[in-house]
Design an enzyme around this catalytic site. Structure first.
Site, PDB file in Angstrom:
ATOM      1  N   ASP A 124       0.798  -0.986  -0.268  1.00 37.72           N
ATOM      2  CA  ASP A 124      -0.107   0.310  -0.020  1.00 37.72           C
ATOM      3  C   ASP A 124       0.530   1.466   0.024  1.00 37.72           C
ATOM      4  O   ASP A 124       1.669   1.598   1.452  1.00 37.72           O
ATOM      5  CB  ASP A 124      -0.501  -0.177   1.358  1.00 37.72           C
ATOM      6  CG  ASP A 124      -2.089   0.772   1.406  1.00 37.72           C
ATOM      7  OD1 ASP A 124      -2.197   1.434   0.111  1.00 37.72           O
ATOM      8  OD2 ASP A 124      -3.116   0.807   2.180  1.00 37.72           O
ATOM      9  N   ASP A 150      -2.840   2.791  -5.965  1.00 38.34           N
ATOM     10  CA  ASP A 150      -2.364   2.956  -5.470  1.00 38.34           C
ATOM     11  C   ASP A 150      -1.718   1.715  -3.903  1.00 38.34           C
ATOM     12  O   ASP A 150      -1.086   1.392  -3.450  1.00 38.34           O
ATOM     13  CB  ASP A 150      -1.417   3.898  -4.242  1.00 38.34           C
ATOM     14  CG  ASP A 150      -3.157   3.649  -3.488  1.00 38.34           C
ATOM     15  OD1 ASP A 150      -4.212   3.495  -4.441  1.00 38.34           O
ATOM     16  OD2 ASP A 150      -3.435   4.531  -2.547  1.00 38.34           O
ATOM     17  N   GLU A 151      -1.992   0.009  -4.721  1.00 37.45           N
ATOM     18  CA  GLU A 151      -2.723  -1.057  -3.640  1.00 37.45           C
ATOM     19  C   GLU A 151      -2.642  -1.462  -4.614  1.00 37.45           C
ATOM     20  O   GLU A 151      -3.481  -1.759  -5.625  1.00 37.45           O
ATOM     21  CB  GLU A 151      -4.085  -0.591  -3.132  1.00 37.45           C
ATOM     22  CG  GLU A 151      -3.888  -1.649  -1.491  1.00 37.45           C
ATOM     23  CD  GLU A 151      -5.226  -1.055  -0.942  1.00 37.45           C
ATOM     24  OE1 GLU A 151      -5.933   0.212  -1.166  1.00 37.45           O
ATOM     25  OE2 GLU A 151      -6.263  -2.145  -0.747  1.00 37.45           O
TER      26      GLU A 151
END
Lengths: 373, 399
Positions: free
Chosen positions: B19, B114-115
């Site tokens: 993350d 973003d993960e």
């Protein structure tokens, strides 16, 4: 009143087989699964229909009592097929039962009253006489390209274009297009005539023509809602397919200057082999062309990959293009006598044109859109 | 599960959850170092309606968090710097990160920009033990992009996700196989993905505050309170999630949506917006060089009633006008002009990454449109997305 006649098995079987092809296979309207038998003076007439298509045919018979009745087509066909080649006797009994006797076998089939059988339209004045051999070839070379997708209604048939000096047939499913044209005198025609022939009618017409040999011409006529193809003593009636057939001339490529020529058998076999490991769903293969050389690739996530190299005649820039292998094989299977086939390409996104290297009596063109691979 | 079938020797899976730390804000800081150490909020103009897309850790100290209305954020942290956000930039960084993750294992599932989840099962010989692999991954991302991330490592997606959250910012937390339940026990139930505003109060009413409390209930008790959901809770509380699977097939869908500044039932404006969103989606498809077989509409009315509708295309597409045409059709079938619309979204799915047949009858036109869009995309790359648009999405009053 109670019809009674005798017919020869071999003569009856041929007609029954054709009639059963047209009779309704589903059981929603039972009478449509039946075949209408009508005994006149010296002849047995058979009729079958599923309301889309209808066939009337017949065979000689020794008629003891004239009359008419209907019999379940599939059962009757199976019974007649199983009998020895001898005289078969038919007799209508009480309650529409029909007794079928041949030598020492006897059957009693449950029929239905002929009154419920739909009346078939009568053929109007004939418009054109088409040579049977020409139409057989045309159906063979275009029929496979007709769409089966019901939502694309106007593509569910082939376009038949009759002109006094030529016949043209075109079929497309939106991915590929097959077109065949032949210069031939069409008797009885003084104007251009355009009709769409539904896919099933094409198939049954082909069956009819291959049964009757290439000899007898097809007398063609039409009314508001039906097409009539009469061949000898048989007549096939089809509902017309209405709608606008796509502008096929617009999709014929004009700038395909990259030309590959290969031996038909060689390329067909190579494609068949490479296709064994193509993705089952997409059926994609990739053709890679370089000077004098064609490489065919396939790969399937599950099973692996395949690759074959062919010597071909090709003189343009290197390029690669993807195709559905089945679309290519469909063409190669019917292209005819020509020993070599030609593939004319523009780039990897534009339609390719396939054709026999030398035209026979027909001018045959096949246009296929590539796959994105 | 397929991954286990491939590696019968390993008794448990090895999952990383990566993350990125305050992703949007961190990218902004990289591009503009003067923002560093300040309270930065990405989401747009706080005078207008909208929500916080990301907030720097400095801003978070004041209680700002993502998905919070912008005006609330400003009240909490009036000195914050509000940014519009450079989403193209974020995607560029996201792609770079995806490339790095792909060097670790082919089983990478990006769940958002973003993960990501990585299935590292069976990769020991390549990257060493899981903890070492995770450590080198964090360093690699920092070195190649300048961005910090947090990583959770464990035997399941669920535990890894909670672990990465616990490790934030810029941390790495490894939950030793067998200790999952122990690790989860002290955490409040709210930390468990899937337990939210609805379930939490119901659990609290039963005296359950922590995941440990939840672990003490037997499956029958949970089932009597929550039905099928109870079984799920029972397993989740122990760090087990039987349905999780890492989908390494790239994106499953692409969507863009927008919330109107003021709710509207102006058909013109709504269609204009759909056209704009369709172009956004089309561009993303072309960027990834993929084609979509299904086009979908999302329509949320002012009262939060939300409708989604999908339609399948005959041929996969990445053409803006085709997407628009279909989504407009869906809109016409769904929209009730008596209700005001709060949000519209356009989504494409059934993304075609393998070979597919192209269509013959409109080939000439398709080729022309493709060329046009290619040119348009080049202009947009240089001058921004809004530099060039379909006339349909322009507001005649403004132009």
């Amino acid at each position: 009143m109670n019809m009674e006649f005798t017919a020869r098995k071999s003569e009856l079987l041929k007609e029954l087989d054709l009639a059963q092809g047209v009779a309704e296979k589903k059981t929603t309207i039972p009478i449509l699964s039946n075949i209408l038998l009508e005994a006149t003076d010296s002849e047995l007439r058979l009729s079958a229909t599923d309301l889309e298509l209808a066939l009337r045919c017949g065979c000689p018979a020794r008629v003891k009592k004239t009359g008419a009745s209907t019999v379940p087509g599939k059962r009757l066909l199976e019974v007649v097929r199983s009998l020895p080649d001898a005289e078969i006797k038919f007799k209508v009994l009480e309650n529409h039962f029909i007794q079928v006797t041949c030598e020492r076998s006897s059957f009693k089939l449950a029929g239905m009253a002929k009154d419920n059988f739909p009346a078939l339209p009568e053929a109007p004045r004939e418009l054109a006489i088409i040579p049977a051999g020409v139409l057989t070839l045309m159906i063979q070379r275009t029929g496979f390209a007709i769409s089966s997708e019901e939502s694309r209604y106007t593509l569910n048939g082939a376009l038949l274009l009759l002109k006094p000096d030529r016949i043209l047939m075109v079929a497309t499913d939106g991915h590929r297009l097959a077109q065949v044209e032949r210069e031939v005198q069409v008797e009885g025609l003084d104007n251009e005539l355009r009709v769409l022939i539904p896919k099933r009618a094409m198939g049954e017409l082909y069956r009819l023509l291959s049964q009757g040999g290439d000899q007898s011409p097809i007398r063609f006529s039409k009314d508001e809602s039906h097409l009539f193809f009469s061949v000898g003593h048989r007549i096939l009636i089809s509902r017309v397919l209405t709608g606008q057939f796509p502008n096929y001339e617009a999709v014929i490529p004009r700038e395909n200057h990259r030309v590959m020529e290969a031996k038909k058998e060689q390329i067909a076999e190579a494609i068949r082999r490479v296709a064994l490991l193509a993705d089952e769903r997409s059926r994609a293969i990739r053709l890679q062309l370089a000077k004098g050389r064609l490489e065919i690739f396939s790969s399937s996530g599950e099973y692996g990959e395949a690759h074959e190299v062919l010597d071909v005649s090709y003189d343009s820039e290197d390029m690669q293009i993807g195709f559905n292998y089945q679309y290519l094989l469909d063409f190669l299977g019917v292209v005819g006598e020509s020993e070599n086939v030609r593939m004319e390409l523009k780039d990897e996104q534009s339609a390719g044109q396939l054709r026999p290297a030398e035209d026979d009596a027909c001018r045959y063109r096949y246009v296929v859109m590539p796959m994105r691979v | 599960m397929p991954n286990e079938a491939l590696h019968p020797a390993s008794t448990f899976r090895q999952i990383l959850h990566v993350d990125m730390d305050a992703f949007y804000v961190s990218v902004e800081e990289l591009e503009n170092p003067s923002l560093r150490g300040k309270a930065v909020i990405v989401g747009g103009d706080p005078d207008r309606r909208g929500v916080v897309a990301a907030a720097s850790y400095e801003a978070r100290k004041f209680g700002v968090h993502s998905a919070q209305p912008l005006h609330t954020a400003r009240r909490l942290c009036p000195h914050a710097i509000f940014l519009q956000g450079h989403y193209e930039k974020y995607r560029e960084y996201s792609r770079a990160i995806y490339a790095i993750l792909g060097e670790m294992t082919p089983l990478v599932e990006m769940v958002s920009v973003d993960e990501a989840y990585l299935d590292m099962t069976g990769c020991e010989r390549l990257h060493g033990p899981l903890l070492a692999a995770a450590d080198s991954l964090v360093r690699k991302i920092k070195q190649r992009t300048g961005l910090n991330c947090s990583v959770g490592a464990s035997t399941s997606c669920l535990v890894s996700k909670i672990a990465s959250d616990q490790a934030k910012p810029h941390g790495l937390l490894y939950v030793v196989p067998g200790s999952e339940a122990q690790f989860l026990a002290p955490l409040p139930v709210r930390r468990m993905p899937g337990i939210g505003r609805v379930t939490e109060p119901r659990l609290r009413a039963l005296g359950i505050e922590t995941i440990g409390d939840l672990q003490r209930l037997n499956p029958e008790e949970l089932k009597s309170h929550f039905g099928r959901f109870g079984e799920w809770l029972y397993l989740r509380a122990r760090g087990k999630d039987l349905n999780e699977r890492i989908e390494a097939n790239g994106p499953q869908s692409i969507s863009h949506e927008t919330t109107f500044e003021t709710d509207t039932c102006d058909r013109e404006e709504l269609e204009r917006t759909l056209s704009y969103l369709a172009q956004r989606v089309g561009r993303r498809l072309r960027e990834h060089q993929i084609f979509a077989r299904t086009v979908g509409l999302k329509l949320r009315y002012a009262d939060f009633q939300t409708f989604t509708r999908d339609i399948s295309l005959r041929e996969p597409t990445n053409v803006d006008s085709v997407i628009y045409e279909h989504v407009r059709h869906l809109f016409h079938c769904t929209f009730n002009p008596q209700w005001k619309v709060r949000l519209l979204g356009v989504r494409v799915s059934k993304l075609e990454t393998t070979a597919f047949q192209t269509s013959l009858l409109d080939a000439a036109q398709t080729a022309k449109i493709s060329q046009l869009l290619k040119a348009a995309d080049q202009v947009r790359k240089r001058y921004g997305f809004d530099a060039l648009q379909m006339a349909r999405s322009l507001d005649p009053k403004k132009n």
